[in-house]
Enzyme design. Sequence first.
Site, PDB file in Angstrom:
ATOM      1  CG  LEU A   1      47.928 -87.186  25.327  1.00 34.58           C
ATOM      2  CD1 LEU A   1      48.878 -87.446  24.314  1.00 34.58           C
ATOM      3  CD2 LEU A   1      46.633 -87.342  25.177  1.00 34.58           C
ATOM      4  N   GLY A  47      54.241 -91.494  33.644  1.00 34.56           N
ATOM      5  CA  GLY A  47      54.888 -92.657  34.589  1.00 34.56           C
ATOM      6  C   GLY A  47      56.172 -92.247  34.911  1.00 34.56           C
ATOM      7  N   GLY A  68      58.359 -89.580  33.170  1.00 28.17           N
ATOM      8  CA  GLY A  68      58.034 -88.273  32.863  1.00 28.17           C
ATOM      9  C   GLY A  68      56.462 -88.350  32.253  1.00 28.17           C
ATOM     10  CB  THR A  91      53.066 -88.585  27.251  1.00 23.62           C
ATOM     11  OG1 THR A  91      53.880 -89.530  27.235  1.00 23.62           O
ATOM     12  CG2 THR A  91      52.601 -88.537  25.729  1.00 23.62           C
ATOM     13  CE  LYS A 110      57.307 -92.005  26.306  1.00 22.09           C
ATOM     14  NZ  LYS A 110      56.050 -92.349  26.827  1.00 22.09           N
ATOM     15  CG  ASP A 148      56.969-101.968  26.404  1.00 21.08           C
ATOM     16  OD1 ASP A 148      56.681-103.013  26.685  1.00 21.08           O
ATOM     17  OD2 ASP A 148      56.691-100.738  26.628  1.00 21.08           O
TER      18      ASP A 148
END
Length: 704
Positions: free
Chosen positions: A50, A53, A56, A58, A74, A179
């Site tokens: 998916l 970054g 790692g 996802t 994730k 975030d």
Amino acid sequence: MKPLHCSHGHENPPNSRFCLHCGEKLEQASNSKIESGLTLAGRYRIVRELGHGGFGRTYLAQDLNRFGEACVLKEFAPQVQGTFALQKASELFEREAGVLYKLKHPQIPEFRELLRVKQQGEGRLFLVQDYIAGQTCRAILEARRSQGLGFNETEILKLLRQILPVLDYIHSLGVIHRDISPENIIIRQKDGLPVLIDFGGVKQIATTVASQVMASSPVTATRLGKVGYAPHEQMQGGIISASSDLYALGATVLVLLTGKEPSELIDPHTLTWFRSRHFSAIPLSPTLSRILEQLLEPHPQDRPQSANQVLQALTSQSPQIAYSPPPPPSPQTQATVAVAPAWIAPTPPSPPAPVAPKSAPSGNNNAALGWLGKLILALVFILAAGGFGWWAGNLWIESQLRSEQRGATPTVEDFENPVISPEDDDEPEPSSDFSPEERQRKQTLRQLRMNLGINYDFYVSLVDEAFWNEYPAQRGVPLSTDPEDVRLREAWDRIAANLLTQIEQLDLSRQAKQQLGSYDESDRDRWKVSVNRLRVSSRALYDLADAQFFRIFPKQEGETGPEFLDQPMGQIWQATVVDTVKALQSRKALERIVFEPGDTGTQMSGTLQPGEGKAFTAELGADQLIDVELSSDTNALLSIYSPTGNTIFLEDSRQHSFSGELPESGFYEFVVVSDADEPIDYQLDLTVDNSPESDISVDQGIEE
């Protein structure tokens, strides 16, 4: 060189240090990508990547232990090396697992487990959580930008009213998101509600590992939050509080309204927002304009100190937020995990609503109003009350919208004459000690329950059991009307709302719902006799019922033993069986296969809706050779049973083929069910050798 992607999939030039779209720090992702089709820990089959970054990748996966239900893996892969680093990361995740588990809210993806696997001799660490099908606010904004559009004030007000109760919930538990941005709010496909994703705790653990394990390395602890969205005290000093989340929410709203990025809206010299220029460029009401200014105050003490304060300001006549003294800044607090977006247009919302435990004292209530009167009443409460008051009214309206979408357009008579009338209902009136908002939400749930035709005594036992499972210390303890129990009453009502919504989605017949609470062993024996007359076994019957039931109640999977049948949830499963028996008797879920003299093969095909299934029966002889092939989506399950049930060739299997010699003569059963989220087509091919001539013809009626 290849372009770099942030965790949200934004493409950036090689060697970029920060994402040009969202400000996330970029790191070179691990090259050890897991290929599609691989199964981890014998349970999670990887569907596709998916995003990836610095921490790692996802993945979208299927949980094979839950009928292939979609979930998200994730991977946690900070830029550190060695067994000790991974062990340290694992220890930190274990320590913070309590925070992840305690976040139980319908608009937050549920954390499932911490998964450790070894692949090619390398230890890997994953967080497993629910997959949310939907579209991020960022994706919606990007699609509208191409048409010169952004979000309008009506959409923003709806978004704020739906997301602020979520923030109020996590802040009440001491959790700060850290975030918030357009990328981290998904508009969920199934109900149009915003879901808060990608909590900052995961990244915080990554930076903590980097700093503790590699203290002498050049790795610098990343300040959580995106540039332009997180306030100054968070980016520079790592100081977080509820007000820092509210600042990020204000920045998110301004970006959605203007279609401009924070870098275009912030003065690079003073790091303050160009308020007069951009606030005046979009037509905003005085209330929303004033609230945005308050959310974006540079000093934490000048901002609202709770999400509930903002919610109250949105629903009051005055846009001014009443302040309370700000709490002391909290240290970095871990929270939940991310989930992946999917493309979908937003749809009307349907948040959870509520009703009081049976032990709650009572007060007064108005008589049931008609459709128009109730709609007006719900809208009045939406405008006049914050938090759950708005939430409850919205649920009631959405329940009617879902009825319309199913083709049953409600009329005035439908709501003046629900399945259970107020005169025949045993539920006491909400206590006069409750706030107007709480009384309204309880009345809302009562109306929904009566429209569904669910007995109050059974309803209370069902919600009580689910409530006690979530709050074990409260088992058997009546909830009082005192203010100190207000949070527990809200939790009870939230659980009640979720259960009512699930029962509505199960789409049981009126008769099946009216008998909830009264099913017993004699009923089950009668159902077995009924389907046996159709040459169908109880095993096949339960396969079909399970597919429907577990689609709506996946957490109950595997709980069909005697103890489960005696519980309230077991009553709902038995109500599903009632309707399945009727579907078999009407031939909607049953087809007889007949081989004409000389034929050695036949083919059946059709389309199955989510949770739907069909049973096929064929009279075959001992020692015949048979070849069975099911062509369908991987989310179809196949079962094959012998006439006596002594031989189970396949059961709820994703293996879609079988060849072999038949052990006995009689009616064999072939059951196909769907656990997909979308309709699927199927084709079932049967080939037999040495087929004896049969004088059996297609059964035209219901066997008695």
